[in-house]
Design a protein around this motif. Structure first.
Motif, PDB file in Angstrom:
ATOM      1  N   ARG A 201      -9.293  -4.599 -17.156  1.00  0.00           N
ATOM      2  CA  ARG A 201      -8.999  -5.943 -17.654  1.00  0.00           C
ATOM      3  C   ARG A 201      -7.588  -6.009 -18.230  1.00  0.00           C
ATOM      4  O   ARG A 201      -7.362  -6.615 -19.264  1.00  0.00           O
TER       5      ARG A 201
ATOM      6  N   GLU B 247     -10.122  -5.373 -12.564  1.00  0.00           N
ATOM      7  CA  GLU B 247     -10.630  -6.623 -13.148  1.00  0.00           C
ATOM      8  C   GLU B 247      -9.605  -7.272 -14.060  1.00  0.00           C
ATOM      9  O   GLU B 247      -9.947  -7.926 -15.024  1.00  0.00           O
TER      10      GLU B 247
ATOM     11  N   GLU C 115      -5.637  -9.303 -14.583  1.00  0.00           N
ATOM     12  CA  GLU C 115      -5.028 -10.549 -14.123  1.00  0.00           C
ATOM     13  C   GLU C 115      -3.554 -10.384 -13.878  1.00  0.00           C
ATOM     14  O   GLU C 115      -2.861  -9.667 -14.614  1.00  0.00           O
TER      15      GLU C 115
ATOM     16  N   GLU D 297     -10.216  -6.971 -30.288  1.00  0.00           N
ATOM     17  CA  GLU D 297     -10.856  -6.988 -28.971  1.00  0.00           C
ATOM     18  C   GLU D 297      -9.839  -6.685 -27.884  1.00  0.00           C
ATOM     19  O   GLU D 297     -10.071  -6.946 -26.713  1.00  0.00           O
TER      20      GLU D 297
ATOM     21  N   PRO E 194      -6.111  -7.324 -25.976  1.00  0.00           N
ATOM     22  CA  PRO E 194      -5.310  -8.525 -25.722  1.00  0.00           C
ATOM     23  C   PRO E 194      -6.151  -9.631 -25.109  1.00  0.00           C
ATOM     24  O   PRO E 194      -7.073  -9.375 -24.329  1.00  0.00           O
ATOM     25  N   THR E 195      -5.859 -10.858 -25.481  1.00  0.00           N
ATOM     26  CA  THR E 195      -6.492 -12.020 -24.872  1.00  0.00           C
ATOM     27  C   THR E 195      -5.411 -12.947 -24.366  1.00  0.00           C
ATOM     28  O   THR E 195      -4.557 -13.371 -25.147  1.00  0.00           O
ATOM     29  N   LEU E 196      -5.479 -13.255 -23.071  1.00  0.00           N
ATOM     30  CA  LEU E 196      -4.548 -14.231 -22.524  1.00  0.00           C
ATOM     31  C   LEU E 196      -5.105 -15.605 -22.870  1.00  0.00           C
ATOM     32  O   LEU E 196      -6.230 -15.936 -22.506  1.00  0.00           O
TER      33      LEU E 196
ATOM     34  N   LYS F 195      -5.963 -19.334 -22.654  1.00  0.00           N
ATOM     35  CA  LYS F 195      -6.076 -20.326 -21.589  1.00  0.00           C
ATOM     36  C   LYS F 195      -6.507 -21.621 -22.241  1.00  0.00           C
ATOM     37  O   LYS F 195      -7.696 -21.902 -22.355  1.00  0.00           O
TER      38      LYS F 195
ATOM     39  N   GLU G 204     -12.429 -20.397 -15.590  1.00  0.00           N
ATOM     40  CA  GLU G 204     -11.635 -19.296 -16.162  1.00  0.00           C
ATOM     41  C   GLU G 204     -11.694 -19.376 -17.677  1.00  0.00           C
ATOM     42  O   GLU G 204     -10.884 -20.076 -18.291  1.00  0.00           O
ATOM     43  N   PRO G 205     -12.616 -18.681 -18.300  1.00  0.00           N
ATOM     44  CA  PRO G 205     -12.628 -18.737 -19.758  1.00  0.00           C
ATOM     45  C   PRO G 205     -11.541 -17.831 -20.326  1.00  0.00           C
ATOM     46  O   PRO G 205     -10.917 -17.062 -19.608  1.00  0.00           O
TER      47      PRO G 205
ATOM     48  N   VAL H 177     -10.864 -14.735 -22.152  1.00  0.00           N
ATOM     49  CA  VAL H 177     -11.672 -13.542 -22.402  1.00  0.00           C
ATOM     50  C   VAL H 177     -10.767 -12.392 -22.826  1.00  0.00           C
ATOM     51  O   VAL H 177      -9.769 -12.122 -22.167  1.00  0.00           O
TER      52      VAL H 177
ATOM     53  N   PRO I 114     -14.274  -7.579 -24.510  1.00  0.00           N
ATOM     54  CA  PRO I 114     -15.167  -8.608 -25.056  1.00  0.00           C
ATOM     55  C   PRO I 114     -16.424  -7.991 -25.645  1.00  0.00           C
ATOM     56  O   PRO I 114     -16.836  -6.888 -25.251  1.00  0.00           O
TER      57      PRO I 114
ATOM     58  N   ASP J 131     -20.192  -9.063 -21.896  1.00  0.00           N
ATOM     59  CA  ASP J 131     -19.509  -8.867 -20.621  1.00  0.00           C
ATOM     60  C   ASP J 131     -19.301 -10.187 -19.871  1.00  0.00           C
ATOM     61  O   ASP J 131     -19.964 -10.472 -18.870  1.00  0.00           O
ATOM     62  N   ILE J 132     -18.376 -10.972 -20.354  1.00  0.00           N
ATOM     63  CA  ILE J 132     -17.981 -12.193 -19.671  1.00  0.00           C
ATOM     64  C   ILE J 132     -16.692 -11.863 -18.929  1.00  0.00           C
ATOM     65  O   ILE J 132     -15.792 -11.232 -19.496  1.00  0.00           O
ATOM     66  N   ARG J 133     -16.607 -12.315 -17.697  1.00  0.00           N
ATOM     67  CA  ARG J 133     -15.417 -12.002 -16.897  1.00  0.00           C
ATOM     68  C   ARG J 133     -14.391 -13.104 -17.004  1.00  0.00           C
ATOM     69  O   ARG J 133     -14.704 -14.208 -17.457  1.00  0.00           O
ATOM     70  N   ASN J 134     -13.179 -12.825 -16.534  1.00  0.00           N
ATOM     71  CA  ASN J 134     -12.175 -13.889 -16.642  1.00  0.00           C
ATOM     72  C   ASN J 134     -12.346 -14.953 -15.569  1.00  0.00           C
ATOM     73  O   ASN J 134     -11.651 -15.957 -15.563  1.00  0.00           O
ATOM     74  N   ARG J 135     -13.263 -14.733 -14.638  1.00  0.00           N
ATOM     75  CA  ARG J 135     -13.647 -15.818 -13.745  1.00  0.00           C
ATOM     76  C   ARG J 135     -15.164 -15.795 -13.619  1.00  0.00           C
ATOM     77  O   ARG J 135     -15.747 -14.787 -13.301  1.00  0.00           O
TER      78      ARG J 135
END
Lengths: 368, 773
Positions: free
Chosen positions: A284, A319, A321, A344, A346-348, A350, B60-61, B63, B67, B70-74
């Motif tokens: 991620r 997984e 981006e 947690e 890094p968080t991008l 949105k 697209e949350p 995330v 996390p 287990d939530i994905r970015n899509r």
């Protein structure tokens, strides 16, 4: 919580760190937007940074680092910053630089023009004064120049940081951040031709929040040869942890040259060491390309879609981006990419703006 | 997307096939959103011909890299639109979507149905398609952080079904045992078991009528679990048993065992239905401590016969139930349908306290004398707050005119007010919290039941609005509970609270006098005790007159008084409080006076009662006029039965008085009006008692021969009333002297009693005291 902001400036770089303790570190400054061009979607960097500083009730940056002196990293900096070396770059409305970071080439290089020349003058002035500056290099490289200015290297050694060291003045304990210097490193710096890209700053940042690490590779412009050497030297010194990352600042506006000498047809295949480096991304992870929009077409100038494909594949495999500054959140209205760093990781961000935010940010069309 | 096909969402359709207004709106809104992208459409027709449309989006949350869930970015979601106004169902389509809170339980494990809103009704009103899509994205983002719960929020229920269906008697919830089984009569408010609420019939009643049936309730406690562990809705007993087994309990053996206990009962004693009340202790995180116990109730959709057969205890032979010995182990009830009943517990004292924020208030034993309009509503407030163990004394009957302002409602005619309060409180808090005494407060010591009850009370609240009752209560020193008297003034504009301190150093009667003094010295309370004009006859007896007073006022004052009463009980001090309502803007002004310690001075058969506030006032008058003497008139009242003389207030020296260093002649200017005003303000309670004057610096309080002459004059004046007169002399060093005249029946007009009192070393010489420290 720390915040990292990448500004949408097309093929130019500016990245701001806001640390949890309030410190501001700016990496490069490129106010390249053309105010006369209504179609220019690049952000008005000057105004944006000014606004942010005003909101924080500040008129200074703790650190301003210029990774190298190419225009797309220093454009119009002399109009924004308060420069110590000449009165004409001073005034209350200008932003002060508490500590200026530059690679050695900025000090030593002859033949600089325009902004690069002004930057050089500022860096030299500060080094002469002996404060407000940090130069990155093998110290001996600066010995000759210092001598010509009548200064002993010993008296300025504390302001010079070599590769393989942590940048002094920033620590995990007091700031929740430490910066490891990968470049400039000794091997290249001894060439008589000082190619700017090769003498550029490369950092490995480790942010720590509540005991959780987030690592970031900060690379300006560089070529795969340099990256390969950074990798092999670091491996040789058994410091591979300085090559792991969660955030990757993709070099040179997504140019294939940072991956390999071969562009490739649909995808650039990176040289082994660079491939290895890309694999060091944790799950991620985030890969940011500070560049123009990347299309499906083959281009001579970066961003190269083949390089993008390589990075995208690397991101997908963990997984992660792959994000492009001028494409985020969409191509018609790019906004700064903001990444928060917490426990947690890094968080991008949105964020979808509600109508009132959009409406209040724009002047309404004429009525009557 | 083959995965979508497995969820039976219908066939692929195009945008032009969309019929639902809401689907079209959602599709349009998504076009302007950055982080929601449209994927495809599905549609299917229902039995009644309407089209259920499903829009599949990729969301697209926001995330983080690490996390909590287990939530994905899509994430792929399906939004199922059934009609124009309901909130569409939102399904998370990922096959390995994690088990997280805030999902609706369905009989299947995937796709997971997201629970977006706490208040569905409000969400329906505010629905906007773009916001809805953002809410979905927000759900994912917050769930990724584990922040869909605020820390203070309740953990999500085991099962999110609809409105509560079972009100469970308290003893099934608040019990220490792991298993409790009992038969209970439950009333039912619906038309079938599928609807309406099952409620336990009130504690004080026996089951009435046909609406209540006998239910057997098994209350079982499982092992502790982290919330969110259960992932689908059980439809049959077998499902439920499987879900609960990991929690350390086998429901089959428990149900069989309880059925064994009742299977041989005669028909009329058999329970009609079986309910399983599961107590599930839960923790917020696996390593955490037990946060609370959740209650899930399940009812078998089966009657007694079906139950005993399906669990293998019996079978039907020739239309009769016959026992199976041994039990048919193969029949384990797994196919029996069950219905989850969202449960809430019945009201009780504990719930009352926690929901009122009164948990820390001690359990006072309160005797309420007088359960009229104010008393009944005030007590009702406190009972709802879970406060108090109560004894009620009021033998007044409830009559129709009471319904305007009393807690009672039509149907209560003929009950005494005490009985009504008793039933009301017992229903709320339990029988053990209530005692009812039929009687009234007349001559306490003769009615021993009342006497014994009062002796055990912590607090005695007098809401009788009767001065006689109030005064009587103030006596009886063997009764130690503090007295608190509350009432409205006759016109209902003001409320009064007289409260003793917990050591009873100042008793209710003295507080009453201090209240009068307050009224006399506050011009705005001039009319406080005035009786209003309007009266309404309710029957021909003159005791049934009622004043006109709206419930809005009474209810409000009952609220204020109940709050103030609780404060007063919690504190230890004594005092007098008043509240005045402004009916222009409904604001209330409060007046508060600390109790002044009362002092009792015996003079022969009589006691003279003054308080420190009175002394302070008189002493400051003296000081103001030094070096000259000053004086005025004494105002107070008599309790002829108790032989008490209360000195309440003094007039100041009239302007035409002659004040010299060693003599004082009280003048007359304005005096009559002043006394008349006092009589009016206190509604005749306070009247002329005699005279007071001060002695100069250096002189004692001993009466001079002139002072004795004055006493004689007072006696002549008071002969016309046939009551004793008082003379008071105020001197240096806090000395004062009290003289009584006409106090004994066959006395001379001049009399001064001498009393010596140990061990406090106060001695009364004609009531003289050398400071009382």
């Amino acid at each position: 919580m720390h915040t990292i902001t990448f500004y949408p400036l097309g093929n130019a770089d500016t990245c701001l760190f806001e640390l949890a303790n309030g410190k501001l570190l700016l990496f490069d400054y490129a106010d390249v937007r053309d105010p006369k061009d209504k179609e220019d979607k690049r952000i008005d960097l000057h105004a944006s940074l000014k606004e942010k500083l005003q909101a924080l009730d500040r008129s200074n940056m703790d650190v301003v680092a210029f990774t190298h002196a190419d225009d797309d990293h220093i454009h119009a900096m002399s109009e924004f910053f308060y420069l110590e070396h000449a009165k004409k770059y001073q005034g209350d409305e200008r932003i002060r630089i508490d500590e200026l970071w530059v690679p050695a080439s900025v000090i030593i290089e002859e033949g600089a023009e325009d902004e690069a020349k002004i930057l050089r003058a500022e860096a030299r002035y500060r080094l002469k004064q002996g404060e407000g500056i940090r130069v990155f290099s093998r110290p001996e490289r600066l010995a000759k120049w210092l001598e010509t200015s009548g200064i002993k290297l010993e008296d300025r050694r504390h302001l010079i940081t070599d590769a393989g060291q942590l940048v002094p003045g920033i620590s995990i304990k007091s700031d929740g951040l430490e910066l490891f210097v990968h470049s400039p490193y000794a091997k290249r710096s001894e060439e008589s031709i000082e190619d700017r890209n090769e003498g550029a700053l490369i950092f490995h940042a480790t942010f720590v929040v509540d005991g959780v690490d987030t690592r970031m590779f900060i690379i300006g412009d560089t070529i795969h040869e340099i990256l390969s050497e950074v990798v092999s030297i670091t491996k040789a010194k058994k410091r591979e942890e300085r090559l792991q990352w969660d955030i990757f600042d993709i070099p040179h506006h997504c140019s294939y040259l940072a991956l390999s000498s071969e562009k490739g047809k649909k995808i650039t295949m990176p040289v082994p060491d660079v491939k290895w480096l890309l694999d060091q991304g944790n799950d991620r992870c985030l890969m940011i390309s500070s560049s123009k929009i990347i299309t499906n077409e083959d281009t001579t100038q970066p961003p190269h879609m083949q390089a993008a494909e390589c990075y995208r594949t690397a991101a997908n495999s963990s997984e992660g981006e792959f994000i492009v500054t001028m494409e985020h959140p969409n191509t018609s209205n790019p906004e700064p990419i903001v990444i928060t760093i917490g426990k947690e990781g890094p968080t991008l961000l949105k964020r979808q703006h509600g109508p009132y935010i959009i409406a209040s940010g724009q002047s309404a069309p004429r009525a009557g | 997307m083959g995965q979508i096909d497995t969820y039976a969402l219908g066939d692929k359709i195009d945008a032009c096939d969309l019929k639902q207004v809401r689907s079209i709106a959602l599709l349009r809104a998504s076009e302007s959103l950055f982080f929601v992208s449209f994927c495809e459409l599905r549609g299917m027709t229902t039995d009644d011909g309407s089209q259920v449309e499903t829009i599949i989006f990729e969301v697209e949350p926001e995330v983080p890299q690490k996390p909590v869930n287990d939530i994905r970015n899509r994430e792929l979601v399906a939004i199922v639109v059934r009609d124009e106004f309901d909130i569409p169902e939102v399904l998370a389509l990922r096959e390995d979507f994690p088990l997280v809170p805030h999902t609706n339980l369905r009989p299947f494990t995937t796709p997971k149905s997201l629970c977006l809103y706490e208040d569905i009704e409000e969400a329906r009103l505010k629905f906007a398609p773009g916001d809805f899509l953002e809410n979905i994205r927000d759900w994912f983002s917050k769930t990724a952080l584990g922040k869909l719960h605020q820390d203070h929020q309740q953990l999500e229920p085991f099962v999110m079904t609809n409105a509560p269906r079972l009100i469970l008697p308290v003893e099934f919830k608040d019990c220490d045992d792991d298993i409790i089984v009992s038969n209970v009569y439950l009333g039912h408010s619906g038309t079938s078991l599928q609807n309406g609420i099952l409620y336990c019939v009130p504690k004080t009643d026996n089951p009435k009528g046909n609406t209540s049936k006998l239910f057997r309730i098994i209350s079982v406690r499982t092992q502790a679990r982290k919330h969110g562990i259960i992932n689908r809705l059980p439809l049959h007993f077998g499902d439920l048993r499987d879900i609960i087994i990991p929690l350390g309990v086998d429901l089959l053996s428990i149900v069989r065992s309880t059925l064994k206990d009742v299977v041989d009962l005669p028909k009329e004693e058999r329970p009609a239905f079986l309910i399983l009340a599961l107590r599930l202790p839960r923790k917020r995180i696996t390593e955490g401590s037990i946060e609370n116990e959740e209650l899930i109730s399940v009812i078998f959709e089966a009657n007694f016969t079906q139950l005993v057969c399906e669990f293998g205890l019996c079978q039907i032979i020739n239309g009769e139930l016959a026992r199976l010995v041994p039990i048919d182990e193969n029949r384990d009830g797994s196919v029996l349908k069950i219905s989850i009943l969202n449960t809430c517990t019945a009201f009780d004292s504990k719930i009352a306290r926690s929901t009122s924020g009164t948990i820390n208030i001690p359990d006072y034993k309160i005797t309420l004398i007088g359960c009229g309009a104010i008393g009944s509503q005030l007590q009702a407030n406190m009972a709802r707050m879970g406060i108090g163990t109560w004894t009620f004394i009021d033998d007044d009957l409830i009559l129709p005119h009471n319904f305007a302002r009393h807690l009672a409602m039509p149907g209560c005619e003929g009950f005494t007010k005490a009985e009504l309060m008793g039933e009301f409180t017992a229903n709320l808090l339990g029988k053990e919290k209530v005692k009812v005494i039929q009687g009234r407060l007349q001559n306490i010591s003769s009615n021993t039941e009342i006497f014994e009850t009062l002796k055990s009370a912590d607090v005695i609240v007098d809401a009788t609005t009767s001065i006689a009752a109030s005064r009587e209560l103030a006596l009886a020193s063997e009764i130690r509970g503090r007295r608190i008297s509350l009432f409205l003034n006759p016109s209902g504009t003001d409320a009064v609270l007289l409260y003793e301190d917990e050591d009873r150093t100042t008793t209710l009667d003295s507080l009453e006098m201090q209240y009068y003094r307050f009224l006399m010295n506050e011009p705005q309370f001039e009319n406080h005790l005035e009786k209003p004009e309007s009266k309404i006859r309710y029957s021909n007896s003159c005791r049934d007159f009622s004043f006109v007073m709206p419930q809005s006022r009474v209810g409000m004052f009952a609220g204020i008084l109940s709050g103030a009463l609780i404060d007063v009980m919690n504190g230890g001090a004594g005092g007098v409080k008043l509240w005045r309502l402004d009916e222009e803007d409904w604001s209330v002004k409060a007046f508060s006076n600390v109790a002044n310690k009362s002092i009792v001075i015996g003079l022969g058969e009589w006691s003279v009662i003054i308080d420190e506030g009175f002394l302070h006032k008189v002493r400051s008058y003296r000081v103001d006029h030094l070096p000259d003497e000053t004086g005025g008139v004494l105002l107070g009242c008599y309790d002829v039965i108790q032989k008490k003389i209360y000195l309440v207030d003094v007039t100041s020296s009239p302007e035409d008085s002659i004040e010299r260093v060693s003599s004082y002649v009280r003048g007359t200017r304005g005096l009559r009006q002043e006394i008349e005003q006092a009589i009016l303000t206190t509604s005749g309670q306070v009247d002329y008692m005699g005279e007071w004057h001060s002695h100069p610096v250096g002189a004692s309080a001993n009466p001079s021969s002139y002072d004795l002459g004055l006493l004689g004059w007072i006696g002549m004046i008071m002969d016309a009333r046939g009551l004793p007169g008082v003379e008071m002399i105020i001197a240096d060093n806090d000395e004062f002297c009290l003289l009584l005249v006409g106090a004994e029946e066959n006395s001379e007009s001049l009399k001064a009693s001498v009393t010596r009192r140990e061990p406090t070393n106060l001695w009364f010489s004609a009531g003289r005291t050398k400071g009382d420290k």
